[in-house]
Design a protein around this motif. Structure first.
Motif, short mmCIF file in Angstrom:
data_model
loop_
_atom_site.label_atom_id
_atom_site.label_comp_id
_atom_site.label_asym_id
_atom_site.label_seq_id
_atom_site.Cartn_x
_atom_site.Cartn_y
_atom_site.Cartn_z
N GLU A 454 7.15 1.66 -13.15
CA GLU A 454 6.08 2.39 -13.82
C GLU A 454 5.79 1.85 -15.21
OE1 GLU A 454 6.99 6.46 -14.25
OE2 GLU A 454 8.88 6.15 -15.33
N ALA A 466 2.34 4.58 -9.33
CA ALA A 466 1.58 5.83 -9.17
C ALA A 466 1.40 6.17 -7.70
CB ALA A 466 0.22 5.69 -9.88
N TYR A 467 1.18 5.13 -6.92
CA TYR A 467 1.00 5.34 -5.47
C TYR A 467 2.29 5.90 -4.84
CZ TYR A 467 0.11 4.18 -0.58
OH TYR A 467 -0.06 4.25 0.79
N TYR A 469 4.58 7.69 -6.41
CA TYR A 469 4.71 9.09 -6.83
C TYR A 469 3.82 9.97 -5.95
CZ TYR A 469 7.41 8.09 -11.06
OH TYR A 469 8.40 7.72 -11.93
N LYS A 470 2.65 9.46 -5.64
CA LYS A 470 1.73 10.23 -4.81
C LYS A 470 2.31 10.45 -3.42
CE LYS A 470 -1.99 8.27 -3.13
NZ LYS A 470 -3.35 7.70 -3.00
N SER A 478 2.01 11.02 -10.77
CA SER A 478 1.09 10.00 -10.27
C SER A 478 -0.23 10.04 -11.04
CB SER A 478 0.84 10.22 -8.78
OG SER A 478 -0.09 9.29 -8.29
N THR A 494 -5.55 11.24 -5.81
CA THR A 494 -4.25 11.92 -5.83
C THR A 494 -4.44 13.42 -5.95
OG1 THR A 494 -3.23 10.00 -6.85
CG2 THR A 494 -2.03 12.08 -6.98
#
Length: 641
Positions: A454, A466-467, A469-470, A478, A494
């Motif tokens: 990150e 971020a993807y 986390y999503k 995210s 998201t």
């Protein structure tokens, strides 16, 4: 004086030791035997006895002289005297004395005289022996062709034992003792004749004796003829091989074994022994031999020979033929590069029984053939523990080396493989492959990876974080990461996927605060299902963004108007269905009533007891075919009972 008892007086004279007088008396009275005995026994003069015997020429006198001569060791003189006496009675003593004195020519003359008087195997046998001793072979041939009582086998053996081979040869040939003849000819260095005799004898023992003699004499062509008749016997093969090798005749032995391959009675031992010889003396021909005759070899024996001579490639091949794949793999790995062949090793390693050999093979290829390790691992993909393989490569510091293998097995969704590949993709900054890996294989520490990248310097890597986390359901993290990198589209998607109205409305507020009117308008449609129209309208009105919210409001109004129309339509159709159902029920009831009027009449009731048997006659029919007194619906008239 002559008028006295000569014999008696002679005996008196002998007793009185008057030997000359006794001799004269016996002689005077022609008692020649007694006279010669006095000369021999008392006076002890063989010469006078011989002279006296010549004078009187009597067989008995000569016989006594001969005996005395024999006792004194005068064998030739004794034989001459026996012949003159024509005395065959002492032949055993004469034979013994003659052999001791080595006077075989005289013995021949004596035995010829004796066999005219007696028929004894001993006499004929000794005569042959005497002929042999004086090398009169022609007489032997003539003698055995004539009638005789000699034990020729015993005579031949005696001649052989005393190295009188020429004479023995004549005897053995005459009695057709081919085995003994062959050995005799060997002693005479007549090897071709010995081979011919051995062929007639056809005895393994004879063949061996002739063969070994030919080897010693370096008559290898004849030795091979003999050897071919020996090696067809399994028990004798090794003895022949050792004899040749002990004398350094390696090439000749190999030639013998090669010739033996074509024999009708060629057996496994010949093929195996030739393989052993190749292993020791002709290693360049060993592999070809093994490949040609692998089904006819005693493989364990040849394995020991190859191991002893350190022919690792051939040893590996033999292990494969013997289904000893564990040993084959171990040999290859312990003795590379002599025994290593990549294609062969791949065939071996998939058949081993010991699982540990798989990982030993990984270490082996890592050290010796790193360029081919992926090919080898692909063969073992269904057998190895992928986690253990990854650990091995990680500890060795060559994880990236097996990347193709890990890509091939990633479909198994193994945590260690996924994490290793993701780690490689991060190092290579291959964000497309990293995203694909994350999408298809979720068995890894997702949060750990996201935290690791990150703060990556590469924007696309942070976007992947971020993807992640999503995908992990950490929507706020995210969205926060996407907002930080200005990836507003990702933030909108998201928020939409989260299904949380609060997140969507917060994102709207963020766009308003940042003055991102276009993003505000876009978010209205991306998060359309989550947003409340009153909230949107309020935010747009307060911040003077009605124009950007107006498309959303039109869409919202159109959607809700359509929903109301659908509800009204559904209600009208429901009312119509209710009315239609009621009408249908009425029609069904009317139809039932009509059918009830057309039912047939009921039969009359049976008579009561005491009313007589049988049935009453039917009443007269009224109109419509019914009795006048019959009530409707076929009920019986009152009082019919």
């Amino acid at each position: 004086m002559d008028n006295f008892d000569g014999p008696a007086v002679g005996e008196v004279a002998v007793e009185a030791q008057l030997y000359e007088e006794a001799f004269a008396i016996f002689k005077k009275f022609n008692l020649n035997v007694q006279a010669v005995n006095v000369l021999l026994d008392n006076i002890r003069s063989i010469d006078r006895a011989v002279e006296f015997a010549f004078r009187v020429e009597e067989d008995a006198v000569w016989s006594q002289v001969a005996k005395a001569q024999l006792r004194e060791g005068l064998v030739s003189d004794a034989i001459e005297s026996f012949i003159r006496a024509d005395d065959a009675t002492q032949f055993l003593d004469v034979i013994r004395a003659s052999e001791d004195a080595d006077v075989y020519p005289d013995l021949v003359r004596y035995l010829l005289m004796v066999r005219q008087k007696v028929k004894e195997p001993k006499v004929d046998g000794e005569l042959i022996y005497a002929y042999a001793k004086i090398d009169r072979l022609g007489e032997i041939e003539e003698f055995i062709l004539m009638p005789n009582v000699a034990n020729l086998q015993n005579v031949g053996d005696r001649l052989f034992d005393e190295a009188l081979y020429e004479a023995a040869k004549i005897i053995f040939a005459f009695i057709s003792n081919w085995a003994k003849l062959a050995v005799t000819l060997v002693r005479l260095k007549q090897f071709q004749g010995a081979v011919d005799a051995a062929r007639k004898a056809n005895s393994a023992k004879t063949w061996k004796e002739v063969c070994f003699a030919c080897v010693d004499a370096e008559e290898f062509r004849l030795a091979q003829i003999c050897g071919l008749n020996i090696i067809i016997q399994v028990d004798d093969l090794e003895e022949v091989s050792e004899y040749y090798q002990n004398r350094g005749c390696f090439n000749e032995l190999i030639s013998l074994m090669e010739s033996g391959l074509g024999l009708e009675r060629a057996h496994m031992g010949i093929f195996t022994e030739l393989g052993v010889l190749y292993a020791r003396y002709r290693p360049e021909k060993l592999m070809e031999h093994i490949k040609l005759f692998s089904t006819r070899l005693n493989i364990p024996k040849l394995i020991r020979a190859c191991d002893e001579q350190q022919h690792w490639k051939e040893l590996t091949y033999l292990y494969i033929q013997y289904d000893e794949f564990d040993n084959a793999a171990t040999t290859v790995m312990n003795h590379s590069p002599e025994s290593w062949d990549h294609m062969q090793f791949k065939d071996i390693i998939v058949k081993v029984a010991s699982v540990e050999l798989y990982y030993k093979a990984v270490h082996f290829y890592l050290q010796e053939h790193p360029d081919l390790i992926n090919d080898m691992l692909n063969v073992l993909a269904l057998r190895v523990d992928h986690t253990r393989v990854v650990d091995i490569m990680r500890k060795a510091g060559h994880l990236r080396l097996v990347k193709p293998y890990m890509v091939a097995v990633q479909s198994n969704n193994v945590s260690a493989v996924n994490e290793a590949l993701n780690e490689i993709y991060v190092e290579e900054e291959d964000y497309d492959r990293l995203r694909e890996s994350i999408d298809l294989h979720d068995n890894f520490d997702q949060i750990g990876l996201a935290q690791k990248i990150e703060k990556h310097e590469l924007l696309e890597m942070r976007r992947v974080a971020a993807y992640i986390y999503k995908k992990a359901g950490r929507w706020k993290q995210s969205i926060a990461l996407s907002k930080k990198d200005n990836h507003y589209k990702d933030a909108m998607e998201t928020a939409s996927q989260s299904g949380e109205r609060e997140l969507a409305e917060e994102l709207l507020v963020y766009f308003i605060e940042q003055g991102k009117k276009e993003c505000f308008a876009s978010c209205l449609f991306v998060c359309y299902d989550l947003l409340r129209a009153d909230v949107v309208l309020e935010l747009a009105w307060i911040h003077n963004m009605i124009d950007f919210a107006f498309p959303y409001l039109l869409q919202f109004i159109r959607e809700y108007t359509g929903k109301v129309d659908e509800l009204i339509k559904d209600k009208i159709e429901a009312q119509k269905e209710v009315k239609a159902k009621e009408q249908e029920e009425k029609e069904v009831i009317a139809q039932q009533n009509m059918y009830a009027q057309l039912l047939p009449l009921a039969l009359p009731a049976p008579p009561m007891p005491g009313m007589g048997g049988g049935f009453a006659p039917p009443p007269p029919m009224g109109g419509m075919g019914m009795p006048p007194s019959m009530p409707p619906f076929g009920m019986p008239p009152m009082g019919s009972y």
